[in-house]
Design a protein around this motif. Structure first.
Motif, PDB file in Angstrom:
ATOM      1  N   GLU A 148     -36.831   5.151 -14.398  1.00  0.00           N
ATOM      2  CA  GLU A 148     -36.339   4.803 -15.726  1.00  0.00           C
ATOM      3  C   GLU A 148     -35.406   5.904 -16.218  1.00  0.00           C
ATOM      4  OE1 GLU A 148     -38.445   3.072 -19.747  1.00  0.00           O
ATOM      5  OE2 GLU A 148     -39.514   2.986 -17.831  1.00  0.00           O
ATOM      6  N   SER A 149     -35.675   7.152 -15.798  1.00  0.00           N
ATOM      7  CA  SER A 149     -34.812   8.266 -16.201  1.00  0.00           C
ATOM      8  C   SER A 149     -34.061   8.769 -14.983  1.00  0.00           C
ATOM      9  CB  SER A 149     -35.667   9.392 -16.778  1.00  0.00           C
ATOM     10  OG  SER A 149     -36.589   9.821 -15.787  1.00  0.00           O
ATOM     11  N   ASP A 150     -32.863   9.229 -15.179  1.00  0.00           N
ATOM     12  CA  ASP A 150     -32.063   9.701 -14.050  1.00  0.00           C
ATOM     13  C   ASP A 150     -31.644  11.149 -14.288  1.00  0.00           C
ATOM     14  OD1 ASP A 150     -30.675   9.717 -11.718  1.00  0.00           O
ATOM     15  OD2 ASP A 150     -28.881   8.807 -12.571  1.00  0.00           O
ATOM     16  N   PRO A 151     -31.915  12.102 -13.399  1.00  0.00           N
ATOM     17  CA  PRO A 151     -32.719  11.968 -12.177  1.00  0.00           C
ATOM     18  C   PRO A 151     -34.176  11.629 -12.480  1.00  0.00           C
ATOM     19  CG  PRO A 151     -31.604  14.112 -12.268  1.00  0.00           C
ATOM     20  CD  PRO A 151     -31.399  13.466 -13.590  1.00  0.00           C
ATOM     21  N   CYS A 152     -34.882  11.119 -11.457  1.00  0.00           N
ATOM     22  CA  CYS A 152     -36.252  10.668 -11.660  1.00  0.00           C
ATOM     23  C   CYS A 152     -37.194  11.850 -11.921  1.00  0.00           C
ATOM     24  CB  CYS A 152     -36.730   9.871 -10.449  1.00  0.00           C
ATOM     25  SG  CYS A 152     -37.035  10.900  -8.994  1.00  0.00           S
ATOM     26  N   ALA A 153     -38.403  11.537 -12.336  1.00  0.00           N
ATOM     27  CA  ALA A 153     -39.372  12.575 -12.698  1.00  0.00           C
ATOM     28  C   ALA A 153     -39.637  13.529 -11.537  1.00  0.00           C
ATOM     29  CB  ALA A 153     -40.680  11.920 -13.143  1.00  0.00           C
ATOM     30  N   ILE A 154     -39.665  13.001 -10.331  1.00  0.00           N
ATOM     31  CA  ILE A 154     -39.972  13.854  -9.170  1.00  0.00           C
ATOM     32  C   ILE A 154     -38.802  14.782  -8.842  1.00  0.00           C
ATOM     33  CG2 ILE A 154     -40.450  13.817  -6.689  1.00  0.00           C
ATOM     34  CD1 ILE A 154     -42.140  11.285  -7.196  1.00  0.00           C
ATOM     35  N   CYS A 155     -37.580  14.212  -8.872  1.00  0.00           N
ATOM     36  CA  CYS A 155     -36.404  15.027  -8.558  1.00  0.00           C
ATOM     37  C   CYS A 155     -36.170  16.116  -9.620  1.00  0.00           C
ATOM     38  CB  CYS A 155     -35.152  14.159  -8.444  1.00  0.00           C
ATOM     39  SG  CYS A 155     -35.102  13.196  -6.918  1.00  0.00           S
ATOM     40  N   SER A 156     -36.610  15.850 -10.872  1.00  0.00           N
ATOM     41  CA  SER A 156     -36.372  16.864 -11.903  1.00  0.00           C
ATOM     42  C   SER A 156     -37.582  17.773 -12.121  1.00  0.00           C
ATOM     43  CB  SER A 156     -35.926  16.205 -13.216  1.00  0.00           C
ATOM     44  OG  SER A 156     -36.585  14.996 -13.417  1.00  0.00           O
ATOM     45  N   ASP A 157     -38.602  17.652 -11.278  1.00  0.00           N
ATOM     46  CA  ASP A 157     -39.798  18.491 -11.404  1.00  0.00           C
ATOM     47  C   ASP A 157     -39.568  19.833 -10.699  1.00  0.00           C
ATOM     48  OD1 ASP A 157     -42.282  19.684 -11.351  1.00  0.00           O
ATOM     49  OD2 ASP A 157     -43.363  17.818 -10.891  1.00  0.00           O
ATOM     50  N   ALA A 158     -39.458  20.891 -11.479  1.00  0.00           N
ATOM     51  CA  ALA A 158     -39.117  22.210 -10.924  1.00  0.00           C
ATOM     52  C   ALA A 158     -40.241  22.766 -10.055  1.00  0.00           C
ATOM     53  CB  ALA A 158     -38.799  23.184 -12.050  1.00  0.00           C
ATOM     54  N   ARG A 159     -41.474  22.257 -10.231  1.00  0.00           N
ATOM     55  CA  ARG A 159     -42.605  22.779  -9.434  1.00  0.00           C
ATOM     56  C   ARG A 159     -42.628  22.193  -8.036  1.00  0.00           C
ATOM     57  NH1 ARG A 159     -46.933  20.796 -13.480  1.00  0.00           N
ATOM     58  NH2 ARG A 159     -45.363  19.177 -13.375  1.00  0.00           N
ATOM     59  N   ARG A 160     -41.845  21.154  -7.825  1.00  0.00           N
ATOM     60  CA  ARG A 160     -41.850  20.534  -6.498  1.00  0.00           C
ATOM     61  C   ARG A 160     -40.810  21.191  -5.600  1.00  0.00           C
ATOM     62  NH1 ARG A 160     -44.582  14.907  -7.070  1.00  0.00           N
ATOM     63  NH2 ARG A 160     -44.384  14.928  -4.817  1.00  0.00           N
ATOM     64  N   ASP A 161     -41.093  21.192  -4.334  1.00  0.00           N
ATOM     65  CA  ASP A 161     -40.215  21.818  -3.344  1.00  0.00           C
ATOM     66  C   ASP A 161     -39.026  20.890  -3.073  1.00  0.00           C
ATOM     67  OD1 ASP A 161     -38.949  22.933  -1.205  1.00  0.00           O
ATOM     68  OD2 ASP A 161     -40.734  23.082   0.081  1.00  0.00           O
ATOM     69  N   GLN A 162     -37.879  21.219  -3.629  1.00  0.00           N
ATOM     70  CA  GLN A 162     -36.702  20.360  -3.495  1.00  0.00           C
ATOM     71  C   GLN A 162     -36.057  20.488  -2.111  1.00  0.00           C
ATOM     72  OE1 GLN A 162     -35.626  18.219  -5.976  1.00  0.00           O
ATOM     73  NE2 GLN A 162     -37.229  18.850  -7.418  1.00  0.00           N
ATOM     74  N   GLY A 163     -36.584  21.422  -1.318  1.00  0.00           N
ATOM     75  CA  GLY A 163     -36.042  21.607   0.022  1.00  0.00           C
ATOM     76  C   GLY A 163     -36.740  20.763   1.079  1.00  0.00           C
ATOM     77  N   LEU A 164     -37.827  20.113   0.675  1.00  0.00           N
ATOM     78  CA  LEU A 164     -38.595  19.280   1.604  1.00  0.00           C
ATOM     79  C   LEU A 164     -38.459  17.816   1.174  1.00  0.00           C
ATOM     80  CD1 LEU A 164     -40.684  19.106   3.945  1.00  0.00           C
ATOM     81  CD2 LEU A 164     -42.470  19.410   2.218  1.00  0.00           C
ATOM     82  N   VAL A 165     -37.804  17.011   2.014  1.00  0.00           N
ATOM     83  CA  VAL A 165     -37.516  15.630   1.634  1.00  0.00           C
ATOM     84  C   VAL A 165     -38.235  14.644   2.559  1.00  0.00           C
ATOM     85  CG1 VAL A 165     -35.717  13.884   1.340  1.00  0.00           C
ATOM     86  CG2 VAL A 165     -35.254  16.258   0.722  1.00  0.00           C
ATOM     87  N   CYS A 166     -39.065  13.814   1.953  1.00  0.00           N
ATOM     88  CA  CYS A 166     -39.782  12.809   2.723  1.00  0.00           C
ATOM     89  C   CYS A 166     -39.021  11.486   2.625  1.00  0.00           C
ATOM     90  CB  CYS A 166     -41.193  12.654   2.139  1.00  0.00           C
ATOM     91  SG  CYS A 166     -42.159  11.418   2.981  1.00  0.00           S
ATOM     92  N   VAL A 167     -38.555  10.990   3.790  1.00  0.00           N
ATOM     93  CA  VAL A 167     -37.726   9.782   3.787  1.00  0.00           C
ATOM     94  C   VAL A 167     -38.593   8.553   4.052  1.00  0.00           C
ATOM     95  CG1 VAL A 167     -35.716   8.650   4.814  1.00  0.00           C
ATOM     96  CG2 VAL A 167     -35.809  11.148   4.660  1.00  0.00           C
ATOM     97  N   VAL A 168     -38.557   7.609   3.105  1.00  0.00           N
ATOM     98  CA  VAL A 168     -39.356   6.393   3.255  1.00  0.00           C
ATOM     99  C   VAL A 168     -38.458   5.162   3.196  1.00  0.00           C
ATOM    100  CG1 VAL A 168     -41.504   7.352   2.331  1.00  0.00           C
ATOM    101  CG2 VAL A 168     -39.807   6.372   0.771  1.00  0.00           C
ATOM    102  N   GLU A 169     -38.989   4.030   3.676  1.00  0.00           N
ATOM    103  CA  GLU A 169     -38.191   2.803   3.673  1.00  0.00           C
ATOM    104  C   GLU A 169     -38.110   2.201   2.270  1.00  0.00           C
ATOM    105  OE1 GLU A 169     -39.361  -0.068   6.634  1.00  0.00           O
ATOM    106  OE2 GLU A 169     -39.511   1.463   8.192  1.00  0.00           O
TER     107      GLU A 169
END
Lengths: 356, 199
Positions: free
Chosen positions: B66-87
């Protein structure tokens, strides 16, 4: 394993049949077109959910009935298995020991059945597709992991062929399908090689009994040697792109069959071809026995036709002692079962049973 | 169908296009909406319209948000260098439910499938490769499905990812808490192939 009871309703021309077969030789007698073959087909279908005569299940339902039901009770070494299939308006419902099954593949391996029918002569005579089908069916029953690899291989092959139909296939995309095709394909090549290796010795033994004195040689003829599929796909890619299909791989495998040193497909007589096909089926049975420790149920359709008494006796010799088998014959008068082997006879008339 | 109405047929067809909905279910849904109070039907169509308007694809990970970027992409506590690719977004949701993954996602919205006419251009591949070019990504986890198509997509990612970015594949095998006897043969064969040394 032994079939202790067979029941069917509205299967092809069979009306209602409730059969309590004997533990060894069961002779199914009857004139032509009374339902002998359909009875064997019904047993095969109950055990494997497949028919050897058709892929259209609508044909299996008695015209007019619109449904059919088959049920087998089988005594296995450790326990009894009851397989039941009810077909109604194009829907198939399968129960194992009274429990409805979601996946038909769960049925595989529960009851093993080996059928020999007159059509089997095509195993020797016709193109390689039927021999691959024989391999795939036999191996899938014995090794569920083989079936998994086969299904994956076929799916990847379909995808790769679709890609090859594109005007200019992307090499990077072909690569990722090639990796999988090679991986699953190698599993098929390895399992087929091991299977045929074992089968060859058993088939030539069986053939020796049926046609005393002659030699049957069976050998795997892989389209690509083990370990070489990835390399072959790479080498033949340009050709594949031109022909818009995957030209090489296990989907082009064959089994070489020779009688008395010459290729059976082109040089053997009708009788030799029939004996060779029967030897393959008996070997398949023997192999299943070795792998699972249990003898499959043997279904022999019209094997006695055209055989003289000596040949018929040789045939019975080739059937393993202790194996339960169902043999159809139009021969109404002559006693064909050999002495010393327990045999039960049934007569089929107009799709119903008349115990003789 | 008892109502011979083109409008009703259109509604039934619309339901049938939904995943997991067959002919009977589509008819039930349609008849239910038509016999229920008008407000119920209006509320449903309004809810669909609003959600459609509110939800878009995240400009970074292409997940629905609903928000851009999404909550996960804008979460500073998450490791933005590790990307899990899903279908599919459902794949990301499934991993989120696990609660232990601290990286971010990339949703491809499909898998390579020549038979369905799906190639790299039909997937959110470019967006992923743009992320890799930014230099902030050190590892991508190919968490596509364990199907021929998912596997092909994972292999494609591994080959197309630029050097310096590590590509890993999620393991396939016996489910946690599951007995071997309940695991199907194909999975077991893969589990055996992918065995790990313990000593």
């Amino acid at each position: 394993m032994h079939l202790t009871r067979f029941h069917c309703r509205s299967f092809r021309c069979l009306r209602e049949i409730d059969l309590h077969p004997g533990p060894e030789i069961n002779l199914i007698r009857g004139r032509n077109a009374q339902g002998k073959t359909s009875l064997l087909e019904a047993i095969l279908f109950a055990a494997t959910s497949k028919s050897h005569r058709t892929t259209l299940e609508t044909e299996l339902a008695n015209s007019g009935a619109g449904e059919f039901h088959v049920r087998i009770e089988v005594q296995r070494a450790e326990r009894e298995v009851v397989l039941e299939t009810h077909w109604w308006k194009g829907q198939k419902r399968v129960k194992i020991n009274g429990v409805a099954q979601k996946r038909l593949s769960d049925m595989l391996g529960k009851v093993s059945v080996v059928l020999f029918a007159p059509e089997d002569i095509a195993l020797i005579k016709s193109g390689s597709a039927l021999r691959r089908r024989f391999l795939d069916m036999a191996l899938s029953q014995l090794e569920p992991a083989y079936l998994a690899a086969l299904q994956q291989y076929r799916q990847v092959l379909r995808q790769r062929n679709e890609l090859l139909r594109a005007p200019r296939p992307d090499p990077g995309l072909l690569d990722v399908w090639d990796v999988q095709l090679a991986r699953e394909g190698e599993v098929l090549i390895e399992r087929r090689a091991a299977f045929i290796d074992e089968l060859a010795a058993l088939a030539s033994q069986a053939y020796g009994k049926i046609a005393a004195g002659e030699l049957l040689a069976v050998a795997y003829a892989p389209d690509c040697p083990a370990g070489g599929l990835a390399e072959l796909l790479r080498a033949k890619r340009e050709g594949d792109i031109r022909r818009k299909m995957t030209v090489h791989g296990p989907h082009r495998d064959d089994i070489e069959i020779a009688v008395a040193g010459t290729p059976a497909r082109s040089h053997a007589s009708q009788g030799q071809q029939k004996s060779a096909a029967l030897a393959l089926r008996l070997a398949e049975m023997d192999l299943a026995h070795r792998r699972t420790g249990e003898l499959p149920i043997l279904l022999l359709d019209e094997v006695l036709a055209e055989l003289d008494a000596r040949r018929a006796a040789q045939l019975f010799d080739a059937i393993p002692v202790g194996a339960q088998c169902f043999i159809t014959t139009t021969d109404l008068a002559r006693a064909v079962a050999p002495e010393g082997r327990p045999a039960v006879e049934f007569v089929i008339e107009a799709g119903a049973l008349a115990q003789s | 169908m008892l109502l011979n109405s083109p409008a009703v047929e259109r509604l039934i067809e619309a339901f049938r296009r939904l995943p997991g909905v067959g002919k009977r279910t589509a008819e039930r849904y349609a008849l239910h909406l038509l016999s229920a109070p008008t407000e119920d039907a209006a509320a449903l169509s309004e809810a669909v319209r609003r959600a459609r308007e509110a939800i878009r694809k995240c400009s970074i990970c292409r997940n629905l948000t609903e928000s851009d970027p999404c909550a996960i992409c804008s979460d500073a506590r998450r490791d933005q260098g590790l990307v899990c690719v899903v279908e599919q977004p459902s794949g990301a949701m499934a991993i989120e439910r696990g609660g232990t993954y601290r990286g971010v996602y990339h949703v491809l919205h499909g898998a390579l499938n020549p038979l369905e006419g799906v190639g790299p251009d039909e997937l959110e591949m470019d967006a992923l490769f743009r992320r890799l070019k930014s230099g902030r990504v050190s590892e991508i986890i190919a968490a596509t499905n364990a199907t021929a198509e998912g596997e092909a997509t994972a292999l494609y990612l591994a080959r197309q990812a630029q050097p310096g970015v590590k590509v890993t594949r999620i393991a396939h095998g016996v489910p946690m808490g599951g007995g071997l006897e309940y695991t199907d043969e194909g999975t077991l064969a893969h589990a055996l192939d992918g065995r790990r040394q313990m000593s």
